[in-house]
Design a protein around this motif. Structure first.
Motif, PDB file in Angstrom:
ATOM      1  N   LEU A 196       1.654   1.318 -19.346  1.00  0.00           N
ATOM      2  CA  LEU A 196       0.914   2.562 -19.535  1.00  0.00           C
ATOM      3  C   LEU A 196       0.378   3.102 -18.213  1.00  0.00           C
ATOM      4  O   LEU A 196       0.352   4.314 -17.997  1.00  0.00           O
ATOM      5  CB  LEU A 196      -0.212   2.341 -20.544  1.00  0.00           C
ATOM      6  N   ARG A 197      -0.035   2.221 -17.319  1.00  0.00           N
ATOM      7  CA  ARG A 197      -0.485   2.675 -15.998  1.00  0.00           C
ATOM      8  C   ARG A 197       0.677   3.328 -15.248  1.00  0.00           C
ATOM      9  O   ARG A 197       0.514   4.398 -14.636  1.00  0.00           O
ATOM     10  CB  ARG A 197      -1.058   1.503 -15.201  1.00  0.00           C
ATOM     11  N   ALA A 198       1.845   2.700 -15.290  1.00  0.00           N
ATOM     12  CA  ALA A 198       3.016   3.274 -14.635  1.00  0.00           C
ATOM     13  C   ALA A 198       3.401   4.601 -15.275  1.00  0.00           C
ATOM     14  O   ALA A 198       3.729   5.568 -14.572  1.00  0.00           O
ATOM     15  CB  ALA A 198       4.188   2.291 -14.718  1.00  0.00           C
ATOM     16  N   PHE A 199       3.369   4.660 -16.590  1.00  0.00           N
ATOM     17  CA  PHE A 199       3.697   5.882 -17.324  1.00  0.00           C
ATOM     18  C   PHE A 199       2.792   7.033 -16.878  1.00  0.00           C
ATOM     19  O   PHE A 199       3.260   8.156 -16.631  1.00  0.00           O
ATOM     20  CB  PHE A 199       3.539   5.623 -18.820  1.00  0.00           C
ATOM     21  N   CYS A 200       1.508   6.749 -16.754  1.00  0.00           N
ATOM     22  CA  CYS A 200       0.547   7.796 -16.369  1.00  0.00           C
ATOM     23  C   CYS A 200       0.729   8.227 -14.922  1.00  0.00           C
ATOM     24  O   CYS A 200       0.660   9.427 -14.617  1.00  0.00           O
ATOM     25  CB  CYS A 200      -0.879   7.301 -16.604  1.00  0.00           C
ATOM     26  N   TYR A 201       0.960   7.295 -14.022  1.00  0.00           N
ATOM     27  CA  TYR A 201       1.167   7.679 -12.623  1.00  0.00           C
ATOM     28  C   TYR A 201       2.462   8.474 -12.456  1.00  0.00           C
ATOM     29  O   TYR A 201       2.518   9.421 -11.663  1.00  0.00           O
ATOM     30  CB  TYR A 201       1.162   6.453 -11.717  1.00  0.00           C
ATOM     31  N   PHE A 202       3.496   8.106 -13.187  1.00  0.00           N
ATOM     32  CA  PHE A 202       4.744   8.867 -13.125  1.00  0.00           C
ATOM     33  C   PHE A 202       4.520  10.289 -13.633  1.00  0.00           C
ATOM     34  O   PHE A 202       5.010  11.260 -13.048  1.00  0.00           O
ATOM     35  CB  PHE A 202       5.818   8.146 -13.938  1.00  0.00           C
ATOM     36  N   ASP A 203       3.763  10.409 -14.705  1.00  0.00           N
ATOM     37  CA  ASP A 203       3.425  11.736 -15.229  1.00  0.00           C
ATOM     38  C   ASP A 203       2.671  12.549 -14.181  1.00  0.00           C
ATOM     39  O   ASP A 203       2.971  13.726 -13.949  1.00  0.00           O
ATOM     40  CB  ASP A 203       2.585  11.587 -16.496  1.00  0.00           C
TER      41      ASP A 203
END
Length: 505
Positions: A149-156
Motif C-alpha cells: 500500500l505504501r508503494a501503491f500510494c507513492y506510485f500514485d
C-alpha cells in the motif's frame, strides 16, 4: 473483506483525525496514543484496515476510483468536460494553470500521505511489538500489505505530481517540515523495494471473506506497470517517466500473472462489470464496496462521470451529477454501432421526466441493482487492474522488445476484438493501434491519461484532439508542463520555501 476491511475501529480513526489535519507536516500521531493502541492482535488488524481505508477509500467520501476518474479520465481526450457552471473538474479538463487549490488535487495528496503515514507506523509497530501476532505468516502478510500500500500510494503520487517528499518512517511535525521534494528516481527505489518485499510474503489468493486484500499477483501487476512507466519517454519534465529500457522486467512480472492460472479472460464484456468477487476471474486488483449496510462501506465513484437525467431515467433518486461530462465526439466516433463496449459503457439516448436526451455519457459501472441508501452508498466494486489489462500491457512490452512475439500481440488484440463483437482483423499490430484499442477497452476506468503519457505521444495526441474537438475554445494551451499537476497550494504554504512548484503553475 468486502464487508469489513474498511470498517476501521472508531477509536483508531478518531486518533488519526484528532492528531492530524490535512497538511503533510501535521500527520504524526502522539506517542501515547499509538503505544496504547497497539496492544492486541486485533489492534494490528484494525491498523492494517486503516491503511487500506486511506489508500483506497481516501480521506473523505472520495477515494482512488473517484480520483482516477477526475484526474485521468477527465483530463484525457475521452471527455470534453467543459461547462457554463463553475465545476472544479472543468479546470482539470481545460488545463487551467490556476488549479493549485483544486480539491481533487488536495485529496490525492492528502489521502496518499495519510495512508503512507499509517503504513510507516504499522511497519514500525510490527518491528517493535509484532510478537503480539503469534502467527508468523499472518505477521509477514500484514507487513507485506503495508509495503504494497505504501508503494501503491507513492506510485500514485509521482504519476500526478512528479517528485514528492519521501517519508519512510514516522516523524514529528518539525522533522516532516524539513523534507523537501525527493527526486523521482529515489522514490522509485522505495516503490520497487516495497513491491519486491511484498511479493515475497503476500499470498497468491485469499478466501472470499478477505476478497479485496492485496495479493502477490496484484503486487506483480503494479510492479510491472512501474517498470513500464519508468521505461516511457520523459517529455523533458521531472515526472514519473524516466526513459529507461525495462520492458523485459515489466513483461516478466506480467507473464507471472498469466502463468499463475488464477485469472481468465472474461468472454462476456458486460459481465466484467456485473459479476463480483472470486467469481470474476478478470479481477487482479479490486477496491470493494458494499451498499445498504449503513456502515460507510459504499462508494460513489459511479456518479463522477454520470449525468442526472440518465440516473433519473433509471428511476433513481438524485445523485448530484447535475452537470454532464460529455464524451468527446472524436472518441465516440471510434466505435462501430455493434461494439459491445459502447453498448455496455455509453448511454446515447435516454428519457427522463418525459424529456428525451441524446447527450452521450458514460454508464459502464452504473448498475441500479447495486444502489444502496444514498448517492454515496453504491455497492459497485472498482477494478484497479484487470486481466485484460495484464494481457494488453504484455503486448505493449512485446512491441518494445520486452518479450513475446508479434503473433502474441495480434492474438491478444483479436481476443479483445472478438469479445467486443467487432472484426478480429489485427495483423502486425503497432503501438498506436494497441493504444487505440486500449482506449476503447478501458474508457471510464481511469487509465487513459496514464496511457497517453506512456505512449510518448501525449502532447501530439492531445493537441490534435484539441484542434478538432475544442470548437468553443475552452481548453487552454497543452504543453509539457500540462503533463504534471501542481503541488497543492496548501502544501506550498505550509512550509514556505521548502517546495518549488511544478513549472507552468
Amino acid at each position: 473483506m468486502k464487508k469489513y476491511i474498511y470498517l476501521v475501529a472508531n477509536i483508531f480513526i478518531l486518533f488519526v483525525l484528532a492528531s492530524c489535519d490535512e497538511e503533510l507536516n501535521q500527520l504524526p500521531l502522539s506517542q501515547g496514543t499509538t503505544e496504547n493502541f497497539y496492544s492486541t492482535p486485533n489492534d494490528f488488524i484494525q491498523a492494517r484496515n486503516g491503511v487500506y481505508s486511506f489508500a483506497f477509500h481516501g480521506a473523505n467520501e472520495y477515494g482512488y476510483a473517484n480520483r482516477v476518474l477526475n484526474l485521468s479520465e477527465t483530463r484525457s481526450d475521452n471527455l470534453y468536460a467543459t461547462t457554463t457552471a463553475s465545476r472544479e473538474w472543468e479546470g482539470i479538463n481545460s488545463f487551467y494553470t490556476s488549479i493549485a487549490s483544486n480539491s481533487y488535487l488536495k485529496e490525492a495528496y492528502v489521502s496518499n500521505y495519510k495512508a503512507i503515514y499509517l503504513a510507516n507506523q504499522l511497519l514500525e509497530k510490527i518491528d517493535q511489538k509484532g510478537s503480539i501476532i503469534t502467527n508468523t505468516t499472518d505477521r509477514a502478510t500484514m507487513a507485506a500489505e503495508a509495503r504494497f500500500l505504501r508503494a501503491f500510494c507513492y506510485f500514485d503520487l509521482i504519476r500526478w505530481f512528479g517528485s514528492v517528499p519521501l517519508i519512510d518512517k514516522t516523524m514529528s511535525a518539525q522533522e516532516a517540515a524539513k523534507i523537501g521534494r525527493t527526486p523521482v528516481k529515489d522514490v522509485y527505489t522505495l516503490i520497487i523495494s516495497d513491491l519486491e518485499k511484498a511479493i515475497a510474503d503476500l499470498p497468491a489468493s485469499y478466501a472470499a471473506a478477505d476478497y479485496g486484500r492485496a495479493t502477490k499477483y496484484a503486487a506483480k501487476g503494479i510492479l510491472g506497470l512501474v517498470y513500464m512507466t519508468r521505461s516511457s519517454p520523459t517529455y523533458g519534465i521531472d515526472g514519473s517517466t524516466l526513459g529507461l529500457n525495462e520492458w523485459d522486467k515489466a513483461y516478466q512480472q506480467l507473464l507471472d500473472i498469466k502463468n499463475s492460472g488464477l485469472y481468465a479472460f472474461g468472454t462476456d464484456y458486460a459481465a466484467i462489470f456485473t459479476v463480483e468477487g472470486l467469481a470474476n476471474k478478470e479481477n487482479v486488483l479490486t477496491i470493494p464496496y458494499t451498499q445498504g449496510t449503513g456502515n460507510g462501506v459504499g462508494g460513489n465513484f459511479v456518479i463522477e462521470v454520470g449525468y442526472e437525467p440518465y440516473f433519473t431515467s433509471l428511476g433513481l433518486a438524485q445523485q448530484g451529477s447535475l452537470e454532464a461530462r460529455p464524451i468527446s465526439n472524436e472518441f465516440l466516433n471510434k466505435f462501430s454501432s455493434v461494439d459491445k463496449r459502447k453498448i455496455q459503457g455509453i448511454a446515447t439516448s435516454y428519457t427522463a421526466s418525459n424529456v428525451a436526451y441524446t447527450l452521450p455519457v458514460f454508464k459502464k459501472y452504473i448498475d441500479k441493482t447495486r444502489y444502496g441508501l444514498s448517492r454515496t452508498d453504491w455497492g459497485v466494486d472498482f477494478m484497479v487492474m484487470r486481466y485484460t489489462d495484464i494481457l494488453m500491457m504484455m503486448a505493449e512490452c512485446t512491441l518494445h522488445g520486452g518479450g513475446g512475439t508479434q503473433a502474441d500481440v495480434d492474438a491478444i488484440m483479436n481476443q479483445v476484438r472478438t469479445r467486443a463483437g467487432i472484426p478480429a482483423n489485427a495483423l502486425n499490430t503497432t503501438l498506436d493501434q494497441l493504444f487505440d484499442e486500449r482506449r476503447k477497452e478501458f474508457f471510464s476506468e481511469g487509465t487513459r491519461w496514464f496511457d497517453l503519457i506512456r505512449s510518448g505521444n501525449a502532447l501530439t495526441i492531445m493537441n490534435a484532439w484539441k484542434a478538432t474537438e475544442d470548437i468553443n475554445n475552452k481548453i487552454l494551451t497543452i504543453d509539457k508542463n500540462s503533463l504534471l499537476y501542481p503541488i497543492p497550494l496548501q502544501e506550498i504554504l505550509a512550509a514556505p520555501g521548502l517546495y518549488t512548484q511544478n513549472p507552468g503553475y
